[in-house]
Design a protein around this motif. Structure first.
Motif, mmCIF file in Angstrom:
data_model
loop_
_atom_site.group_PDB
_atom_site.id
_atom_site.type_symbol
_atom_site.label_atom_id
_atom_site.label_comp_id
_atom_site.label_asym_id
_atom_site.label_seq_id
_atom_site.Cartn_x
_atom_site.Cartn_y
_atom_site.Cartn_z
ATOM 1 N N PRO A 32 0.939 -1.205 0.080
ATOM 2 C CA PRO A 32 0.483 0.201 0.199
ATOM 3 C C PRO A 32 0.545 1.454 -0.096
ATOM 4 N N ALA A 33 1.795 1.184 0.555
ATOM 5 C CA ALA A 33 2.852 2.584 0.849
ATOM 6 C C ALA A 33 3.557 2.720 -0.481
ATOM 7 N N ASN A 34 3.490 2.474 -1.519
ATOM 8 C CA ASN A 34 3.693 1.744 -3.256
ATOM 9 C C ASN A 34 2.866 2.735 -3.437
ATOM 10 N N ARG A 35 1.522 2.680 -3.291
ATOM 11 C CA ARG A 35 0.346 3.235 -4.247
ATOM 12 C C ARG A 35 0.130 4.202 -3.484
ATOM 13 N N LEU A 36 0.534 4.561 -2.254
ATOM 14 C CA LEU A 36 0.344 5.563 -1.700
ATOM 15 C C LEU A 36 1.322 6.471 -2.680
ATOM 16 N N MET A 37 2.574 6.538 -2.605
ATOM 17 C CA MET A 37 3.579 7.539 -2.884
ATOM 18 C C MET A 37 3.774 7.521 -4.549
ATOM 19 N N GLN A 38 3.101 6.861 -5.114
ATOM 20 C CA GLN A 38 2.631 6.811 -6.347
ATOM 21 C C GLN A 38 1.614 7.707 -6.606
#
Length: 453
Positions: A32-38
């Protein structure tokens, strides 16, 4: 030609196979952190996301020792920071001598002579290396940027020593001094063509080469005079001081003007660097092949010292009332709108979940850093005898930071400052003696030969 069996383990390890790409995509999507940063970075500049607000809010721009009470200058769209910083250092004493609040030497005058001398220096280097192949690493390096705007402290001193100085009123800025790109484009084409011809004339001897060099320099002179104007041989010097009293000194040459208003002994200054690579021992002098601007000037020589000493000598100079010229890798961990540098200003590792850290020596070795900009230290905040933060006069105009004066936290100094110019008399005796030793010669492409722009 055989590329090998694409199904062998060796080929699979070497190539980006569909299975490997699918694995990376699934790994990215699973967190989820990757999607948030994206979502954040596709809509917002990454530096705004990575900015550590704790450092920004904790930043205090006051300093215990503060020298500047003048306006900053503006190099505009040019790479003249090194000469701006040098002239900013000199204008402090000149303004006091003249009894004026603000004063500027002509940056355009110094630019004109640097370009003309630099053209001659490049063409002499082409004559010297004309026996080497055109794709020789040194020749290719020189041809890559035959007449940069950038420079070094020693190059600035050499220009003042040979050509003197004039006030800005005697040779003001032009469109091309403030935006050097089109002029540099013409100069580079002339010089690369000249290099081609000089290499072709190598078999005819040095006399034939230098006859042709004179023709190339005549064209360079025309280009410079068209873009920048003609440097004055004499000018009428008169001014009104801060008390509105009028003064007329009469007609002066640039050499006479420099002798009257350069109030510090430039020939007493030495350039100290911090190069922590194992190949660069502290306490030794260094020079770089083909680094310079005036053929007959002394070579550019650095004395390599430990960072703690570099900081102490800089602090002592500022506390003693004298600004300090320095060179650094300016774009690292920098926030332009608030004028702040800090070694931990951005947390990119948290944004990308990837390691970025390398020490200074590793960054030099792997082409991750080099000196890119020169400025002036005009203040320092000293706590318990050690510097905590620094006040910096930049040459990017007065719209940002504290009317163009920036704040550098001491953590940034250690990581990204490369060189300073200080008085020889400030050095410990053993280092003063080391200046007399033969310098270690670095190749032309070494990062310590980078030019501040």
């Amino acid at each position: 030609m055989t590329l090998g069996n694409p199904h062998t383990p060796q080929a699979a390890d070497r190539g980006l196979t569909p299975a490997r790409i699918e694995m990376y995509e699934k790994e990215f999507a699973s967190r989820p952190a990757n999607r948030l940063m994206q979502n954040a970075v596709t809509q917002t500049p990454v530096d705004d996301i990575a900015l550590d607000r704790r450092i920004v809010t904790a930043a205090d721009h006051s300093v215990s020792h503060h020298l500047d009470d003048w306006k900053v200058t503006d190099q505009k769209r040019s790479g003249r920071c090194w000469m701006f910083a040098g002239l900013n250092l000199l204008r402090v004493g000149a303004a006091r001598e003249l009894g004026v609040k603000d004063f500027e030497f002509s940056q355009n005058y110094v630019l004109w002579w640097d370009k003309f001398e630099r053209a001659n220096y490049f063409l002499e280097s082409m004559i010297e290396t004309s026996g080497a192949d055109v794709d020789d690493r040194t020749v290719a390096h020189l041809l890559g940027d035959p007449i940069s705007d950038g420079g070094q402290w020693n190059m600035f001193v050499a220009l003042v020593a040979k050509h003197g100085l004039v006030p800005k009123t005697a040779m003001p800025e032009t469109e091309s001094s403030s935006a050097t790109g089109p002029m540099n484009r013409a100069l580079k084409s002339l010089l690369r063509r000249g290099a081609r011809d000089l290499r072709r004339l190598a078999a005819d001897g040095a006399e034939a080469q230098r006859e042709h060099k004179a023709e190339v320099l005549a064209a360079v002179h025309r280009v410079l005079s068209i873009h920048l104007g003609t440097p004055p041989q004499k000018f009428l010097w008169q001014w009104r001081d801060k008390d509105q009293e009028f003064h007329r000194e009469g007609w002066l040459t640039p050499a006479e003007f420099a002798a009257a208003y350069v109030r510090i002994p430039l020939d007493e200054y030495v350039c100290l660097v911090h190069d922590p690579r194992e190949s660069s021992p502290a306490g030794r002098t260094f020079t770089v092949e083909h680094l310079g601007n005036i053929v007959e000037a002394p070579p550019v020589v650095y004395l390599n010292v430990e960072m703690d000493l570099l900081k102490r000598l800089t602090m002592d100079a500022v506390v003693g009332g004298e600004p300090v010229w320095f060179g650094c890798d300016v774009g690292r961990m920098m926030r332009a709108d608030i004028g702040l540098w800090d070694a931990r200003l951005y947390d990119y590792e948290a944004v990308y979940d990837a390691p970025f850290a390398m020490d200074k020596a590793e960054r030099l070795l792997h082409h991750e850093t080099q000196m890119t900009h020169a400025m002036l230290f005009t203040g320092v905040d000293v706590v318990d005898g050690a510097p905590r933060r620094w006040r910096v006069e930049n040459s990017w105009g007065g719209e940002k930071a504290d009317s163009g004066f920036w704040t550098m936290n001491d953590s940034w100094f250690g990581e990204h400052v490369f060189e300073v110019a200080v008085r020889r008399s400030a050095l410990p005796p053993e280092l003063a003696e080391a200046l007399a030793g033969p310098p270690i010669v670095l190749p032309a492409w070494d990062p310590m030969g980078a030019l501040a722009r």
